[in-house]
Design a protein around this motif. Structure first.
Motif, mmCIF file in Angstrom:
data_model
loop_
_atom_site.group_PDB
_atom_site.id
_atom_site.type_symbol
_atom_site.label_atom_id
_atom_site.label_comp_id
_atom_site.label_asym_id
_atom_site.label_seq_id
_atom_site.Cartn_x
_atom_site.Cartn_y
_atom_site.Cartn_z
ATOM 1 N N ALA A 11 0.826 -1.211 0.000
ATOM 2 C CA ALA A 11 0.000 0.000 0.000
ATOM 3 C C ALA A 11 0.865 1.267 0.000
ATOM 4 C CB ALA A 11 -0.941 -0.014 1.201
ATOM 5 N N ALA A 12 1.949 1.242 0.748
ATOM 6 C CA ALA A 12 2.817 2.415 0.838
ATOM 7 C C ALA A 12 3.494 2.742 -0.490
ATOM 8 C CB ALA A 12 3.875 2.205 1.922
ATOM 9 N N ALA A 13 3.579 1.765 -1.398
ATOM 10 C CA ALA A 13 4.276 1.959 -2.672
ATOM 11 C C ALA A 13 3.357 2.425 -3.810
ATOM 12 C CB ALA A 13 4.973 0.665 -3.084
ATOM 13 N N VAL A 14 2.045 2.461 -3.571
ATOM 14 C CA VAL A 14 1.118 2.921 -4.616
ATOM 15 C C VAL A 14 1.383 4.408 -4.857
ATOM 16 C CG1 VAL A 14 -1.303 3.275 -5.246
ATOM 17 C CG2 VAL A 14 -0.625 1.192 -4.011
ATOM 18 N N PRO A 15 1.639 4.793 -6.109
ATOM 19 C CA PRO A 15 1.909 6.210 -6.387
ATOM 20 C C PRO A 15 0.733 7.095 -5.981
ATOM 21 C CG PRO A 15 2.364 4.855 -8.327
ATOM 22 C CD PRO A 15 1.690 3.971 -7.317
ATOM 23 N N ALA A 16 1.036 8.294 -5.479
ATOM 24 C CA ALA A 16 -0.011 9.223 -5.041
ATOM 25 C C ALA A 16 -0.989 9.539 -6.165
ATOM 26 C CB ALA A 16 0.617 10.499 -4.507
ATOM 27 N N VAL A 64 -7.881 -2.643 -4.743
ATOM 28 C CA VAL A 64 -7.878 -2.734 -3.288
ATOM 29 C C VAL A 64 -9.244 -3.178 -2.775
ATOM 30 C CG1 VAL A 64 -8.508 -0.305 -2.916
ATOM 31 C CG2 VAL A 64 -7.161 -1.493 -1.191
ATOM 32 N N CYS A 65 -9.209 -3.953 -1.678
ATOM 33 C CA CYS A 65 -10.420 -4.310 -0.939
ATOM 34 C C CYS A 65 -10.074 -4.120 0.545
ATOM 35 C CB CYS A 65 -10.897 -5.724 -1.260
ATOM 36 S SG CYS A 65 -9.779 -7.040 -0.736
ATOM 37 N N ARG A 66 -10.674 -4.863 1.432
ATOM 38 C CA ARG A 66 -10.388 -4.676 2.861
ATOM 39 C C ARG A 66 -9.024 -5.249 3.251
ATOM 40 N NH1 ARG A 66 -11.536 -7.046 8.041
ATOM 41 N NH2 ARG A 66 -11.869 -5.397 9.568
ATOM 42 N N VAL A 67 -8.769 -6.519 2.876
ATOM 43 C CA VAL A 67 -7.500 -7.142 3.263
ATOM 44 C C VAL A 67 -6.709 -7.737 2.099
ATOM 45 C CG1 VAL A 67 -8.191 -7.637 5.646
ATOM 46 C CG2 VAL A 67 -8.591 -9.339 3.878
ATOM 47 N N GLY A 68 -7.306 -7.826 0.927
ATOM 48 C CA GLY A 68 -6.567 -8.295 -0.238
ATOM 49 C C GLY A 68 -7.109 -9.506 -0.960
ATOM 50 N N GLY A 69 -8.090 -10.195 -0.411
ATOM 51 C CA GLY A 69 -8.622 -11.395 -1.059
ATOM 52 C C GLY A 69 -9.495 -11.095 -2.263
ATOM 53 N N ARG A 70 -10.476 -10.228 -2.087
ATOM 54 C CA ARG A 70 -11.354 -9.875 -3.210
ATOM 55 C C ARG A 70 -10.577 -9.141 -4.293
ATOM 56 N NH1 ARG A 70 -15.842 -6.819 0.234
ATOM 57 N NH2 ARG A 70 -13.983 -6.564 1.511
ATOM 58 N N GLY A 90 -2.658 -6.459 1.394
ATOM 59 C CA GLY A 90 -3.132 -6.033 2.711
ATOM 60 C C GLY A 90 -4.331 -5.110 2.665
ATOM 61 N N GLY A 91 -4.732 -4.694 1.471
ATOM 62 C CA GLY A 91 -5.941 -3.906 1.297
ATOM 63 C C GLY A 91 -5.968 -2.584 2.041
ATOM 64 N N MET A 92 -7.188 -2.144 2.359
ATOM 65 C CA MET A 92 -7.363 -0.863 3.031
ATOM 66 C C MET A 92 -6.858 -0.893 4.462
ATOM 67 S SD MET A 92 -8.301 1.284 0.800
ATOM 68 C CE MET A 92 -8.606 2.695 1.851
ATOM 69 N N LEU A 93 -6.762 -2.074 5.058
ATOM 70 C CA LEU A 93 -6.162 -2.146 6.396
ATOM 71 C C LEU A 93 -4.696 -1.741 6.314
ATOM 72 C CD1 LEU A 93 -7.733 -5.392 7.897
ATOM 73 C CD2 LEU A 93 -8.413 -3.010 8.263
ATOM 74 N N ALA A 94 -3.982 -2.234 5.298
ATOM 75 C CA ALA A 94 -2.581 -1.862 5.107
ATOM 76 C C ALA A 94 -2.467 -0.400 4.671
ATOM 77 C CB ALA A 94 -1.920 -2.774 4.073
ATOM 78 N N PRO A 101 -3.644 8.783 2.879
ATOM 79 C CA PRO A 101 -4.823 9.623 3.113
ATOM 80 C C PRO A 101 -6.122 8.898 2.784
ATOM 81 C CG PRO A 101 -3.614 10.344 1.157
ATOM 82 C CD PRO A 101 -2.785 9.285 1.816
ATOM 83 N N MET A 102 -7.123 9.174 3.629
ATOM 84 C CA MET A 102 -8.432 8.572 3.461
ATOM 85 C C MET A 102 -9.521 9.585 3.761
ATOM 86 S SD MET A 102 -7.809 4.836 5.139
ATOM 87 C CE MET A 102 -9.474 4.374 4.806
#
Length: 116
Positions: A11-16, A64-70, A90-94, A101-102
């Motif tokens: 998640a930290a590596a997704v470009p802004a 992205v989903c909640r944890v990465g499965g979907r 890791g989805g939105m939790l990660a 930002p959210m």
């Protein structure tokens, strides 16, 4: 859940300015999501594929989903249909844990904390 040869990114590596596709359900989206993400619940991805391809153009899709499965399942579908897609591990939790930002609410208008 891991899929063989599935492209993943922290998640930290997704470009802004990266294109983010959120495949969670409406209530999950309203509780907290990345500002500017495209929201298409997993169950609607096939029916709305044309809308997605039009929105993404030639860019990479960060799913992205909640944890990465979907999102892993959707990423697998998108890759199989010719899109440059990557699962956000890791989805939105990660995403939240990485301090990305959210916003909360159905329309991106309200600032708010991520609610689990």
């Amino acid at each position: 859940m891991r899929f063989a040869q599935l492209p993943e990114m922290e998640a930290a590596a997704v470009p802004a300015d990266g294109f983010l596709l959120d495949v969670r359900e409406d209530d999950e989206w309203a509780a907290g999501h990345a500002e500017g993400a495209l929201h298409i619940p997993m169950g609607q991805v096939v029916a709305r594929f044309g809308e997605l391809t039009e929105a993404v153009g030639e860019r990479r899709v960060h799913v992205v989903c909640r944890v990465g499965g979907r999102s892993a399942q959707v990423t697998q579908y998108l890759v199989a249909h010719g899109l440059d897609a990557v699962n956000v591990d890791g989805g939105m939790l990660a995403w939240d844990a990485a301090g990305r930002p959210m916003v909360a609410g159905p329309d991106d208008a309200a600032e708010g904390a991520f609610v689990l």
